[in-house]
Design a protein around this motif. Structure first.
Motif, PDB file in Angstrom:
ATOM      1  N   THR A 170      -8.703   0.922  -5.185  1.00 35.52           N
ATOM      2  CA  THR A 170      -9.691   1.216  -4.140  1.00 35.52           C
ATOM      3  C   THR A 170     -10.047   2.696  -4.098  1.00 35.52           C
ATOM      4  O   THR A 170     -10.708   3.140  -3.173  1.00 35.52           O
ATOM      5  CB  THR A 170      -9.147   0.835  -2.736  1.00 35.52           C
ATOM      6  OG1 THR A 170      -7.971   1.604  -2.478  1.00 35.52           O
ATOM      7  CG2 THR A 170      -8.825  -0.632  -2.639  1.00 35.52           C
ATOM      8  N   SER A 171      -9.602   3.480  -5.099  1.00 35.97           N
ATOM      9  CA  SER A 171      -9.835   4.927  -5.006  1.00 35.97           C
ATOM     10  C   SER A 171     -11.041   5.367  -5.833  1.00 35.97           C
ATOM     11  O   SER A 171     -11.922   4.572  -6.130  1.00 35.97           O
ATOM     12  CB  SER A 171      -8.565   5.695  -5.377  1.00 35.97           C
ATOM     13  OG  SER A 171      -8.243   5.474  -6.714  1.00 35.97           O
ATOM     14  N   ASN A 196      -4.091  -9.013   0.551  1.00 27.27           N
ATOM     15  CA  ASN A 196      -3.863  -7.630   0.976  1.00 27.27           C
ATOM     16  C   ASN A 196      -4.858  -6.681   0.300  1.00 27.27           C
ATOM     17  O   ASN A 196      -5.473  -5.828   0.936  1.00 27.27           O
ATOM     18  CB  ASN A 196      -2.426  -7.233   0.612  1.00 27.27           C
ATOM     19  CG  ASN A 196      -2.057  -5.849   1.117  1.00 27.27           C
ATOM     20  OD1 ASN A 196      -1.954  -5.622   2.304  1.00 27.27           O
ATOM     21  ND2 ASN A 196      -1.882  -4.916   0.189  1.00 27.27           N
ATOM     22  N   ASP A 197      -5.045  -6.857  -1.008  1.00 24.57           N
ATOM     23  CA  ASP A 197      -5.908  -5.948  -1.763  1.00 24.57           C
ATOM     24  C   ASP A 197      -7.386  -6.285  -1.566  1.00 24.57           C
ATOM     25  O   ASP A 197      -8.242  -5.403  -1.664  1.00 24.57           O
ATOM     26  CB  ASP A 197      -5.533  -5.979  -3.248  1.00 24.57           C
ATOM     27  CG  ASP A 197      -4.086  -5.532  -3.465  1.00 24.57           C
ATOM     28  OD1 ASP A 197      -3.473  -5.053  -2.493  1.00 24.57           O
ATOM     29  OD2 ASP A 197      -3.581  -5.661  -4.589  1.00 24.57           O
ATOM     30  N   LEU A 200      -8.563  -4.428   1.465  1.00 24.29           N
ATOM     31  CA  LEU A 200      -8.833  -3.021   1.123  1.00 24.29           C
ATOM     32  C   LEU A 200     -10.174  -2.901   0.394  1.00 24.29           C
ATOM     33  O   LEU A 200     -10.970  -1.994   0.669  1.00 24.29           O
ATOM     34  CB  LEU A 200      -7.714  -2.464   0.237  1.00 24.29           C
ATOM     35  CG  LEU A 200      -6.309  -2.401   0.856  1.00 24.29           C
ATOM     36  CD1 LEU A 200      -5.280  -2.045  -0.202  1.00 24.29           C
ATOM     37  CD2 LEU A 200      -6.269  -1.395   2.000  1.00 24.29           C
TER      38      LEU A 200
ATOM     39  N   ASP B  37      -3.193   3.004  -3.972  1.00 26.08           N
ATOM     40  CA  ASP B  37      -4.481   2.524  -3.465  1.00 26.08           C
ATOM     41  C   ASP B  37      -4.574   1.005  -3.384  1.00 26.08           C
ATOM     42  O   ASP B  37      -5.565   0.476  -2.886  1.00 26.08           O
ATOM     43  CB  ASP B  37      -5.693   3.176  -4.141  1.00 26.08           C
ATOM     44  CG  ASP B  37      -5.779   2.914  -5.621  1.00 26.08           C
ATOM     45  OD1 ASP B  37      -4.776   3.126  -6.312  1.00 26.08           O
ATOM     46  OD2 ASP B  37      -6.851   2.513  -6.075  1.00 26.08           O
ATOM     47  N   ALA B  38      -3.550   0.310  -3.814  1.00 23.84           N
ATOM     48  CA  ALA B  38      -3.473  -1.137  -3.567  1.00 23.84           C
ATOM     49  C   ALA B  38      -1.996  -1.518  -3.570  1.00 23.84           C
ATOM     50  O   ALA B  38      -1.539  -2.280  -4.405  1.00 23.84           O
ATOM     51  CB  ALA B  38      -4.258  -1.922  -4.621  1.00 23.84           C
ATOM     52  N   ALA B  39      -1.260  -0.972  -2.604  1.00 30.55           N
ATOM     53  CA  ALA B  39       0.191  -1.170  -2.547  1.00 30.55           C
ATOM     54  C   ALA B  39       0.513  -2.578  -2.062  1.00 30.55           C
ATOM     55  O   ALA B  39      -0.087  -3.058  -1.107  1.00 30.55           O
ATOM     56  CB  ALA B  39       0.806  -0.129  -1.610  1.00 30.55           C
ATOM     57  N   LEU B 133      -3.314   5.088   0.635  1.00 30.81           N
ATOM     58  CA  LEU B 133      -4.427   6.030   0.458  1.00 30.81           C
ATOM     59  C   LEU B 133      -5.578   5.570   1.346  1.00 30.81           C
ATOM     60  O   LEU B 133      -5.854   4.375   1.433  1.00 30.81           O
ATOM     61  CB  LEU B 133      -4.854   6.021  -1.012  1.00 30.81           C
ATOM     62  CG  LEU B 133      -5.865   7.091  -1.436  1.00 30.81           C
ATOM     63  CD1 LEU B 133      -5.208   8.465  -1.451  1.00 30.81           C
ATOM     64  CD2 LEU B 133      -6.428   6.790  -2.816  1.00 30.81           C
TER      65      LEU B 133
END
Lengths: 280, 288
Positions: A170-171, A196-197, A200, B37-39, B133
């Motif tokens: 996601t960065s 979860n991802d 995000l 960034d995707a923990a 993040l």
């Protein structure tokens, strides 16, 4: 039209969806696939393009003319990335930290700094059965993916439907790859990691103001929480691909779903129609 | 103290599932989730956060419209295309500060970014250092470094033997930040052409930085021909294959229940992960 295919979590099936969507559309439309997962580009394994062009992507890094330098230290002071250190009679440049902003070159009072290109990777262009194929590739040991993604995105052909394969996460590389898309497909799997991802990734596309929808891959494997989430957030689920050992086997051999099980082409065309419907 | 970083190149090969199980099997360790960034590791370890910290990193430019004379110099010098129509696109700004320094009316200021959080947590398997993040933030490599530093500090303070790091996918900035100076990289791959292609690149990165790499082939029975090819390739590269873990839906079943697979089942997958750890510890020989 630019459609990016992203996910948050890695290994959910972005490349599977991007390549099969490109292939299915290519029968009737002009299509381009841009692989922006420049750290690990894999779409070429499935589409087997013939590359005709390769361009080195570099960023401008400072080169100090020590004949002119007075060691005043201004460049080190202004560099936000600590890429320059100035000693009494020596200037050290750490090119791998430099973002290529150009501030030191412009602001050096002695005009002692020029810029030289530092290669980070390549952008390659070619063709795969009428699909224009573009991919970025970061060199081994290099850190900075965004400049390569930026360059690959500049190769968008406005005459074609461009499908962008986005890196996981996601960065900054993800933002760079998704930015400017008309639509973003988020591929997920129905597991707690996938959900979860996905949450995000939805945060990223919403911040970028890009409409999105979901593809659920390996349906049947985990639980129903991804569907519940999509319902509560009013995010449409446009395609569901089941957990199927035949699909996994094709994938392992580098064969697209659209070719290995052609009955899926219809589903990908339908997916595209639904995207167009949502954009209307 | 030994620092072991689990990487893969390709995403979704099973890094977090395996680290979650190593958390149960390994005794004297601190865990670190460097996929900032995707923990996902926290979903298996149910941590109780003991210490939450803000992560300040980088800056973003802001233009004061009252002072701005719309001369356009900032837009002209910005190498990141982050200024358009006298406003800054926060997502594109890389915080170099060039615009703020050259603005003739000093209308631009640089503001610090609160780029995320990092945590020290307790789990039933020991301490976990992890992070989140901020959405669309940069500097994931720096946040990885903060997580590693804190994991190291705790490991030393408590006299523990291992730091087990769940790494990010890819080969770029956060991967290099997770890997540099580590004692060993455990590379999780899968027998797919994509997995093999990406394994080759991550092995290249390990070799570039001189880090010992060991390979674990996960879901090896999905394509045994490819598994064989990976073994041959590793042999030729001088990289040891330490484990072959079969595909089994039990891993996902455990995940849905929020448990590492070794706690949920004592089947083949769990046995292989236990063996894998003995090899990593040097108590059993590798497969080849």
């Amino acid at each position: 039209m630019i459609i990016s295919v992203a996910s948050g979590k890695g290994g959910t099936g972005k490349t599977l969806v991007a390549t099969s969507l490109a292939l299915s559309l290519s029968k009737n439309s002009k299509v381009q696939l841009i692989d922006c997962d420049v750290e690990e580009p894999n779409a070429h394994i499935f589409l087997k393009p013939t590359f005709t062009q390769q361009e080195i992507v570099s960023i401008p890094v400072p080169k100090i003319d020590e004949g002119r330098c007075t060691y005043c230290g201004k460049c080190a002071e202004i560099c936000a990335y600590n890429a320059i250190a100035v000693f009494q009679k020596k200037v050290l440049v750490f090119p791998e930290l430099c973002h290529g902003c150009g501030a030191c070159t412009y602001l050096c009072p002695e005009h002692a700094i020029s810029e030289e290109g530092r290669g980070l990777g390549v952008v390659e262009t070619g063709n795969s059965n009428g699909i224009k194929f573009t991919q970025g590739k970061l060199s081994i040991g290099e850190m900075m993916a965004p400049p390569i993604i930026r360059r690959a995105k500049e190769c968008v052909d406005p005459e074609r439907v461009a499908i962008v394969d986005v890196p996981p996460g996601t960065s900054c590389p993800v933002v760079e790859a998704i930015k400017g898309s008309d639509f973003c497909l988020l591929v997920t799997e129905p597991t707690p990691f996938g959900l979860n991802d996905l949450v995000l990734a939805v945060g990223v596309v919403r911040k970028l103001n890009i409409p999105c929808a979901i593809v659920i891959n390996r349906a049947g494997v985990g639980d129903k929480k991804v569907e519940e989430y999509c319902l509560s957030e009013s995010i449409p689920i446009l395609l569901t691909i089941p957990l199927d050992t035949r699909i996994a086997s094709l994938y392992s051999k580098g064969i697209t779903l659209a070719e290995g099980m052609p009955e899926w082409q219809e589903s990908f065309l339908d997916l595209f129609d639904k995207i167009k419907g949502l954009l209307r | 103290m030994k620092e072991i970083v689990v990487l893969s190149g390709k995403g979704g090969t099973g890094k977090t599932s395996i680290v979650g199980s190593l958390a149960v099997v390994a005794q004297s360790k601190v865990l670190a989730d460097c996929d900032v960034d995707a923990a996902d590791l926290h979903l298996l370890l149910s941590p109780t956060v003991r210490d939450k910290n803000e992560f300040w990193s980088g800056q973003t430019a802001f233009i004061d419209a009252e002072r701005c004379t719309q001369c356009g110099l900032c837009e002209e010098v910005c190498h990141f295309g982050a200024i358009k129509d006298y406003t800054v696109d926060e997502v594109s700004c890389e915080g170099c500060g060039f615009c703020a320094r050259i603005c003739p009316t000093e209308a631009i200021t640089m503001k610090d970014n609160m780029a995320g959080y990092w945590f020290i947590s307790e789990t039933r398997y020991g301490t976990l250092v992890h992070a989140r993040l901020g959405i669309t933030q940069e500097n994931s490599g720096k946040l990885v470094a903060v997580v590693r530093q804190n994991a190291k500090f705790i490991t030393e303070r408590e006299g523990l033997e291992y730091i087990i790091i769940d790494g990010p996918p890819g080969i770029g900035c956060p991967v290099i930040s997770s890997l540099s100076g580590a004692d060993m990289a455990l590379l999780i791959t899968e027998p797919t052409l994509s997995g093999m292609h990406d394994l080759d690149r991550i092995i290249g990165v390990c070799q570039h930085f001189g880090i010992l790499a060991l390979v674990c082939i996960n879901k090896y029975n999905l394509n045994e021909e490819n598994t064989h090819q990976i073994e041959t390739y590793c042999h030729n590269q001088g990289v040891k294959v330490v484990s072959r873990i079969p595909f089994d839906n039990v891993v996902t079943e455990a995940l849905v229940r929020g448990l590492p697979v070794v706690e949920y089942s004592d089947g083949k997958v769990s046995q292989e992960i236990k063996k894998l750890w003995r090899v990593v510890e040097g108590k059993s020989p590798p497969l080849q």
